[in-house]
Design a protein around this motif. Sequence first.
Motif, short mmCIF file in Angstrom:
data_model
loop_
_atom_site.label_atom_id
_atom_site.label_comp_id
_atom_site.label_asym_id
_atom_site.label_seq_id
_atom_site.Cartn_x
_atom_site.Cartn_y
_atom_site.Cartn_z
N VAL A 157 0.84 -1.20 0.00
CA VAL A 157 0.00 0.00 0.00
C VAL A 157 0.88 1.25 0.00
O VAL A 157 0.60 2.23 -0.71
CB VAL A 157 -0.95 -0.01 1.22
N ASP A 158 1.95 1.23 0.80
CA ASP A 158 2.85 2.38 0.82
C ASP A 158 3.48 2.62 -0.56
O ASP A 158 3.66 3.78 -0.98
CB ASP A 158 3.97 2.15 1.86
N GLN A 159 3.76 1.55 -1.29
CA GLN A 159 4.33 1.70 -2.63
C GLN A 159 3.32 2.35 -3.58
O GLN A 159 3.68 3.19 -4.40
CB GLN A 159 4.76 0.34 -3.18
N LEU A 160 2.04 1.97 -3.45
CA LEU A 160 1.02 2.59 -4.28
C LEU A 160 0.87 4.08 -3.95
O LEU A 160 0.73 4.91 -4.84
CB LEU A 160 -0.33 1.89 -4.09
N ILE A 161 0.92 4.40 -2.66
CA ILE A 161 0.82 5.81 -2.26
C ILE A 161 2.00 6.60 -2.80
O ILE A 161 1.86 7.75 -3.24
CB ILE A 161 0.72 5.91 -0.73
N ASP A 162 3.21 5.98 -2.80
CA ASP A 162 4.39 6.65 -3.36
C ASP A 162 4.21 6.93 -4.85
O ASP A 162 4.83 7.87 -5.38
CB ASP A 162 5.64 5.79 -3.15
N LEU A 163 3.37 6.13 -5.52
CA LEU A 163 3.10 6.33 -6.95
C LEU A 163 1.93 7.28 -7.17
O LEU A 163 1.41 7.39 -8.28
CB LEU A 163 2.80 4.98 -7.61
N ASP A 164 1.48 7.96 -6.10
CA ASP A 164 0.36 8.91 -6.16
C ASP A 164 -0.98 8.23 -6.41
O ASP A 164 -1.93 8.87 -6.89
CB ASP A 164 0.59 9.99 -7.23
N VAL A 165 -1.09 6.94 -6.11
CA VAL A 165 -2.38 6.27 -6.17
C VAL A 165 -3.11 6.57 -4.86
O VAL A 165 -2.57 6.28 -3.77
CB VAL A 165 -2.21 4.75 -6.36
N PRO A 166 -4.30 7.14 -4.90
CA PRO A 166 -4.98 7.60 -3.68
C PRO A 166 -5.62 6.46 -2.89
O PRO A 166 -6.83 6.21 -2.95
CB PRO A 166 -6.05 8.56 -4.23
N VAL A 167 -4.81 5.76 -2.09
CA VAL A 167 -5.30 4.68 -1.24
C VAL A 167 -5.60 5.25 0.14
O VAL A 167 -4.75 5.90 0.75
CB VAL A 167 -4.27 3.54 -1.14
N GLU A 168 -6.82 4.99 0.63
CA GLU A 168 -7.22 5.48 1.95
C GLU A 168 -7.22 4.32 2.95
O GLU A 168 -7.60 3.20 2.62
CB GLU A 168 -8.63 6.08 1.90
N SER A 169 -6.81 4.62 4.17
CA SER A 169 -6.88 3.65 5.27
C SER A 169 -8.14 3.92 6.07
O SER A 169 -8.39 5.06 6.48
CB SER A 169 -5.63 3.79 6.16
N VAL A 170 -8.95 2.90 6.27
CA VAL A 170 -10.21 3.02 7.00
C VAL A 170 -10.07 2.29 8.33
O VAL A 170 -9.81 1.09 8.37
CB VAL A 170 -11.38 2.41 6.19
N ARG A 171 -10.24 3.02 9.43
CA ARG A 171 -10.08 2.43 10.76
C ARG A 171 -11.38 1.78 11.22
O ARG A 171 -12.43 2.00 10.66
CB ARG A 171 -9.65 3.51 11.75
N GLY A 172 -11.26 0.99 12.28
CA GLY A 172 -12.43 0.37 12.87
C GLY A 172 -12.47 -1.14 12.66
O GLY A 172 -11.60 -1.74 12.01
N ARG A 173 -13.52 -1.76 13.23
CA ARG A 173 -13.66 -3.22 13.18
C ARG A 173 -13.70 -3.74 11.76
O ARG A 173 -13.17 -4.81 11.46
CB ARG A 173 -14.94 -3.61 13.94
N TYR A 174 -14.39 -3.00 10.87
CA TYR A 174 -14.51 -3.44 9.48
C TYR A 174 -13.63 -2.58 8.56
O TYR A 174 -13.92 -2.39 7.39
CB TYR A 174 -15.97 -3.35 9.03
N GLY A 175 -12.54 -2.09 9.15
CA GLY A 175 -11.65 -1.23 8.39
C GLY A 175 -10.76 -1.98 7.44
O GLY A 175 -10.76 -3.22 7.37
N GLY A 176 -9.97 -1.22 6.71
CA GLY A 176 -9.05 -1.79 5.74
C GLY A 176 -8.58 -0.71 4.80
O GLY A 176 -8.27 0.42 5.23
N TYR A 177 -8.57 -1.03 3.51
CA TYR A 177 -8.10 -0.07 2.52
C TYR A 177 -9.14 0.07 1.40
O TYR A 177 -9.86 -0.87 1.07
CB TYR A 177 -6.76 -0.51 1.91
N ARG A 178 -9.16 1.27 0.82
CA ARG A 178 -10.01 1.54 -0.33
C ARG A 178 -9.38 2.64 -1.17
O ARG A 178 -8.54 3.40 -0.68
CB ARG A 178 -11.41 1.98 0.10
N LEU A 179 -9.80 2.71 -2.41
CA LEU A 179 -9.32 3.79 -3.28
C LEU A 179 -10.19 5.02 -3.09
O LEU A 179 -11.42 4.92 -3.02
CB LEU A 179 -9.37 3.36 -4.75
N ALA A 180 -9.56 6.17 -3.01
CA ALA A 180 -10.28 7.43 -2.92
C ALA A 180 -10.12 8.19 -4.24
O ALA A 180 -9.15 7.97 -4.97
CB ALA A 180 -9.71 8.28 -1.78
#
Length: 329
Positions: A41-64
Amino acid sequence: MSRPTGRVLTLLELLQSGGIRTVAELADRLGVEGRTVRRYVDQLIDLDVPVESVRGRYGGYRLAPGYRLPPLMLSDDEALAVLLGLVTGRRAGLTTTEHTANETASAKIRRVLPKHIARRLDTLLETLAFTDQPGELEHPDAGLLLTIADAVRHRRPVSIRYTDRDGRRSERTLHAYGIVAHAGRWYVTGKDPQIGEDRTFRLDRIAAARALPGSFETPVGPDPAQRVLSGFVTAEYRHEVILRIHGTVEQIRAHLPASVASLEEHEPAAGQDPAAGRWLRVELRAQRLDWLPRILAALDRPFVIERPDELRDLVIALADRLTSCARQA
């Protein structure tokens, strides 16, 4: 492509499918540990891909939504569908963006298509035809479209499973001459060797198609688009309508296109002055007649109804209604 790089791209493809993906789910799909997912995920963010981190019990990652479109990961079928839409849209005159953007987008996708898919696409484009009423085309089944296009290109018989407008199912052999886009639908036209006649079939009513051994010769005559239009005009319907209309081809075609009616010059009767005006004989077939009086009124040209009498009665009834309404205060 190294395996870590391939997994980063696979991660991007998973995120592009939408929704929130948990770390555990992504780790399972990629075959790695959770900490490795976070590194990807950090590599995608370094490539300017807008990955968001979602906190909480059902959290994870999604594209913004980002300020630019991230790299797209398309399957072969998806890439083919996008490219087919660009090409057919341009040829049918449906594209609303600039021509240059259409061309560059097509070129970019074609460069990364696998060779076998690119060859099949070229085969399909060679077999496509468009009428003067393209409409907004429905999405065809890519596999079915490519199979029939290959049969057209190599003149191979093809077996199809077809459901007609009355719901009757049949399996038949077709010598396909071409694929035609008309009024928002896809059609395949060719000869049915079992009955020895030309037939036109809607692609969305074909459940399956497979090439058969052997070959056939394409006959000399109208092109596939003209065959489709002629098939519409001569199809079996409840009513056969014959009119004589005083006007030009352009005036009549504006309301009765080639897919609806056929036109021919009407020979003047003996003793009639040919200079009195141009009359065209109009023939069409229709399941219902209730729409025709409005068309004739919109034409605003002199006309004569040769048959059927039922149409004459409907025109008179419409004229009476219009007269009654016009006389009301």
